[in-house]
Design a protein around this motif. Structure first.
Motif, short mmCIF file in Angstrom:
data_model
loop_
_atom_site.label_atom_id
_atom_site.label_comp_id
_atom_site.label_asym_id
_atom_site.label_seq_id
_atom_site.Cartn_x
_atom_site.Cartn_y
_atom_site.Cartn_z
N GLY A 3 44.94 37.07 39.77
CA GLY A 3 43.92 36.18 40.32
C GLY A 3 44.45 34.83 40.77
O GLY A 3 44.00 34.26 41.74
N ASP A 73 39.71 33.56 48.34
CA ASP A 73 40.24 33.41 46.99
C ASP A 73 39.11 33.39 45.97
O ASP A 73 39.20 34.03 44.91
CB ASP A 73 41.08 32.13 46.91
N GLU A 74 38.02 32.70 46.29
CA GLU A 74 36.86 32.65 45.38
C GLU A 74 36.24 34.04 45.24
O GLU A 74 35.84 34.45 44.14
CB GLU A 74 35.83 31.66 45.91
N THR A 75 36.15 34.77 46.34
CA THR A 75 35.57 36.11 46.30
C THR A 75 36.41 37.04 45.46
O THR A 75 35.89 37.83 44.67
CB THR A 75 35.43 36.68 47.74
N ARG A 76 37.73 36.97 45.64
CA ARG A 76 38.62 37.81 44.82
C ARG A 76 38.44 37.49 43.34
O ARG A 76 38.44 38.38 42.50
CB ARG A 76 40.07 37.60 45.22
N ALA A 77 38.32 36.22 43.01
CA ALA A 77 38.16 35.83 41.61
C ALA A 77 36.83 36.34 41.06
O ALA A 77 36.75 36.78 39.91
CB ALA A 77 38.25 34.31 41.48
N ALA A 78 35.78 36.32 41.87
CA ALA A 78 34.46 36.77 41.42
C ALA A 78 34.41 38.29 41.24
O ALA A 78 33.74 38.79 40.35
CB ALA A 78 33.39 36.33 42.43
N VAL A 79 35.12 39.01 42.08
CA VAL A 79 35.08 40.47 42.05
C VAL A 79 36.01 41.05 41.00
O VAL A 79 35.81 42.16 40.52
CB VAL A 79 35.42 41.02 43.46
N ARG A 80 37.02 40.31 40.62
CA ARG A 80 38.03 40.81 39.69
C ARG A 80 37.35 41.33 38.42
O ARG A 80 36.44 40.72 37.89
CB ARG A 80 39.00 39.70 39.33
N HIS A 82 35.65 44.16 38.24
CA HIS A 82 34.54 45.06 38.53
C HIS A 82 35.00 46.38 39.14
O HIS A 82 34.21 47.13 39.66
CB HIS A 82 33.54 44.39 39.48
#
Length: 176
Positions: A3, A73-80, A82
């Motif tokens: 992340g 980057d924010e989206t990747r962090a939120a999805v990590r 799942h």
């Protein structure tokens, strides 16, 4: 990629990493080819963004790209976290493999078919060879001195001076 790898790589490219962090990242880059490829891609993007905007891009383009990278980057962090659990694909393939093997066996030609094709070929080969030899002999025998074997095989009439002057119509049987 973890992340925080994107942030680390951007800091690495900007020269903002400490010596120990930079050494750790370089060691990971030597062992993780995906991470090294990702760093290469990011370095090209950063290089494009650092090029004067007026020379290659419309005004505000670098800022828009930077904003989109931040959102990504924010989206990747939120999805990590799942996604599927580790080993999921292996478990699925273990369950599906017997069905796939059965399908392969059902579609594979049977041993009888494998034996029947050469058997049929060896039975038909002498007859086919005899027909070819007979046709060749017939065409050679049918050809006269003024006609080639190919013309005789096609059933063409020999061309003579007389046949060249005769004007015939279709269905008239050659009568002038």
């Amino acid at each position: 990629m973890k992340g925080n790898d994107l942030g680390l790589m951007l800091d690495y490219l900007d020269g903002n990493l400490g010596a120990e962090e930079a050494l750790d990242l370089r060691a990971r880059l030597d062992t993780d080819l995906r991470l090294a490829d990702e760093l290469s891609r990011i370095a090209r993007v950063v290089d494009c963004l650092r090029t004067p905007a007026g020379s290659r891009f419309a005004p505000g383009f670098p800022e828009r790209v930077s904003n989109r990278l931040a959102v990504l980057d924010e989206t990747r962090a939120a999805v990590r976290g799942h996604g599927f659990a580790p080993g999921f694909a292996d478990r699925v393939m273990t369950r599906v493999e017997p069905e796939m093997a059965a399908d392969r066996r059902a579609l594979a030609p049977s041993r009888e078919v494998e034996l029947a094709i050469p058997r049929a070929f060896t039975r038909l080969l002498p007859a086919a060879a005899a027909v070819v030899i007979l046709l060749g002999a017939f065409s050679l025998r049918a050809s006269g001195d003024d006609q080639t074997a190919f013309e005789a095989m096609l059933g063409l009439e020999p061309v003579t001076l007389e046949s060249a002057y005769v004007v015939s119509t279709i269905g008239s049987g050659g009568a002038p």
